[in-house]
Design an enzyme around this catalytic site. Structure first.
Site, mmCIF file in Angstrom:
data_model
loop_
_atom_site.group_PDB
_atom_site.id
_atom_site.type_symbol
_atom_site.label_atom_id
_atom_site.label_comp_id
_atom_site.label_asym_id
_atom_site.label_seq_id
_atom_site.Cartn_x
_atom_site.Cartn_y
_atom_site.Cartn_z
ATOM 1 C CD GLU A 75 0.455 5.162 21.988
ATOM 2 O OE1 GLU A 75 0.183 6.048 22.814
ATOM 3 O OE2 GLU A 75 1.451 4.421 22.080
ATOM 4 C CB VAL A 109 -5.865 -0.918 19.363
ATOM 5 C CG1 VAL A 109 -6.682 -2.210 19.269
ATOM 6 C CG2 VAL A 109 -6.402 0.114 18.372
ATOM 7 C CG ASP A 147 -5.306 6.124 7.097
ATOM 8 O OD1 ASP A 147 -4.341 6.307 6.310
ATOM 9 O OD2 ASP A 147 -5.163 6.019 8.327
#
Length: 512
Positions: free
Chosen positions: A59, A65, A170
């Protein structure tokens, strides 16, 4: 219900009460996940006939997910990962993420996409499921060879996406899935991805151009100082002139990174290189800026147009050019993040950096790479950093060996070790002292006898040091730290690329 629950808990012994609370908390969490799954089925009803959603496995801010199984025509079940994007996500951003997965994904350790479902503003991306370990759980049990393979496969994934002009933005361990047993890897989550000027992902260009237009629309808004609203514009105690009030704002950052630095060493301000001096020369006497090279931010500087620069990413993994809001950011920011991962692997410390704001993060970088080096590098991409105290750069090998506790210069030779054929080698994470009473039980082996004497009762006391199974950490080659140094190059223009990293001597005997 709450009162009866508390009454029941009070009647229980402490251990039983604690177990009851844990069980209750776990059941509450499970019921919450069950509700989320039911809501997902309601939001995207097409999923009901295809997937059986098992549990929530992740999350984040923009998505959740789930692990699900799909019934295939052959009769067998296949595990899938379902990524449910929050309804507020911009349609262009969702489409760009899908395009990254479909064009660049599916090979070279980059996650691909199998299906996509949409109902109104709810989007679910279906991807292959890779069972993986938590980075923190395996960090201190990995052998040096496993770390080498891990970094090699990370660079393969980065080379792949950089080839298509994708800047991931990221890169971190939780976005690089790792199955230790199968030696499988997958770079995931392109929700923050941006494109280079020559990107092959068409939608990334569209997203970037729209972001720039939005940023220019906000130029007229008074910008904040260090991410905070300024409440003392009309109550400043520092005056430049009777007509102009100047805000006095002092910040001294505590930049301790673990046990590496404990002194308050820095007060920085990132500004356009030379802009303040130029403004001071060109403005009239009343509007002269007098805060350059000080810890104040005057109203003249506050009135300047805000510079728009991407800041997406996870704290602790942002490159210096991101922290200083450099408008031109390239794939080099992903390589810096990869360098931070490598630093954690070599030192055994995760997270290595943890800062609450960008200036503290920049100061923490200085504790490792040096304040003078950071300041000089910032000039190359048009930024000026002011530091109140000079901090020397640290030797990367010495730093990592000290943190991991595997100083190769102190490694013992086999001739110094006292052995006993009755005992098997003992294992330890680090060299530590313990007291053992003879006779020793089988399964332990005295590696180094420091003191040996008999007490009054004839009991022999042996103070020993346990030898550690170093798993290759006592033989880390210089090439590893050379690669780390190139990854943590403060200048993005000279920072090593993913393609160059794969050709580094550190990976000389790994099959491409």
């Amino acid at each position: 219900m709450e009162a009866s629950l508390n009454a029941y808990r009070d009647e229980q012994p402490p251990l039983q009460a604690e177990n009851f609370c844990r069980k209750h908390e776990k059941n509450s969490k499970l019921s919450g996940v069950k509700i989320d799954i039911e809501k997902l089925y309601e939001a995207v009803p097409q999923l009901v006939n295809v997937f059986k959603i098992k549990e929530k496995i992740g999350e984040g801010t923009f998505s959740s997910v789930y692990l699900a199984t799909a019934q295939l025509q052959a009769g067998c079940e296949e595990k899938m990962a379902l990524k449910h994007l929050i309804p507020t996500s911009h349609p262009l951003r969702i489409a760009a993420e899908l395009q990254c997965l479909t064009i660049a994904g599916g090979q070279d350790n980059v996650m691909g996409v199998k299906y996509c479902f949409r109902k109104n503003d709810h989007v679910v991306i279906v991807m292959p499921y890779l069972e993986h370990e938590s980075f923190l759980d395996v960090l201190n049990s990995l052998s040096f060879e496993e770390v080498r393979e891990y970094m090699f496969n990370l660079f393969k994934a980065l080379r792949r996406i950089h080839h298509f002009g994708i800047v991931h933005r990221d890169v971190k361990p939780s976005n690089f899935l790792y199955n230790r047993r199968l030696k499988e890897y997958a770079l995931v989550d392109f929700g923050l991805a941006q494109g280079t000027p020559d990107t092959k992902i068409e939608l990334l260009r569209v997203v970037q151009s729209e972001s720039q237009q939005e940023g220019s629309a906000h130029h007229s808004v008074q910008r904040s100082v260090f991410g905070e609203r300024n409440f003392n514009i009309h109550s400043s105690t520092y005056h430049e002139s009777p007509t102009i009030k100047v805000i006095k704002q002092s910040k001294v950052m505590d930049v301790a990174s673990r046990k590496l630095a404990t002194k308050k060493i820095i007060s920085t301000k990132a500004v356009n290189n030379g802009v303040a001096r130029k403004a001071a020369n060109s403005c009239t006497a009343i509007l002269t800026c007098d805060c350059y090279a000080t810890d104040r931010v005057c109203s003249v500087c506050l009135s300047r147009r805000q510079q728009v620069a991407p800041r997406a990413g996870t704290p602790g993994f942002r490159a210096p050019e991101v922290l200083t809001k450099c408008p031109t950011q390239t794939t080099a920011i992903d390589m810096w993040s990869a360098g931070i991962i490598f630093l954690s692997l070599l030192s055994g410390r995760y997270p290595f950096y943890k800062a609450s704001d960008d200036l503290t993060a920049l100061a923490q970088i200085m504790t490792i790479r040096g304040s003078r080096e950071t300041t000089q590098a910032a000039k190359t991409f048009g930024k000026s950093i002011l530091c109140t105290k000079e901090v020397p750069a640290q030797d990367l090998r010495t730093l990592c060996e000290r943190l991991r506790g595997t100083n190769s210069s102190c490694a013992k030779s086999t001739s110094d070790v006292h052995t006993n054929s009755l005992y098997e080698p003992a294992l330890a994470i680090d060299t530590d002292k313990k007291v053992e009473f003879a006779p020793q039980p089988p399964g332990e082996k005295i590696q180094h006898l420091k003191n040996c004497h008999e007490g009054n009762n004839g009991l022999e006391i042996k103070i020993t040091e346990k030898a550690t199974d170093l798993k290759g950490w006592d033989r880390v080659p210089d090439e590893a730290y050379d690669l780390l140094d190139k990854l943590l190059d403060l200048n993005p223009a000279t920072r090593i690329t993913a393609k160059e990293a794969l050709l580094h001597h550190f990976f000389k005997d790994i099959r491409q």
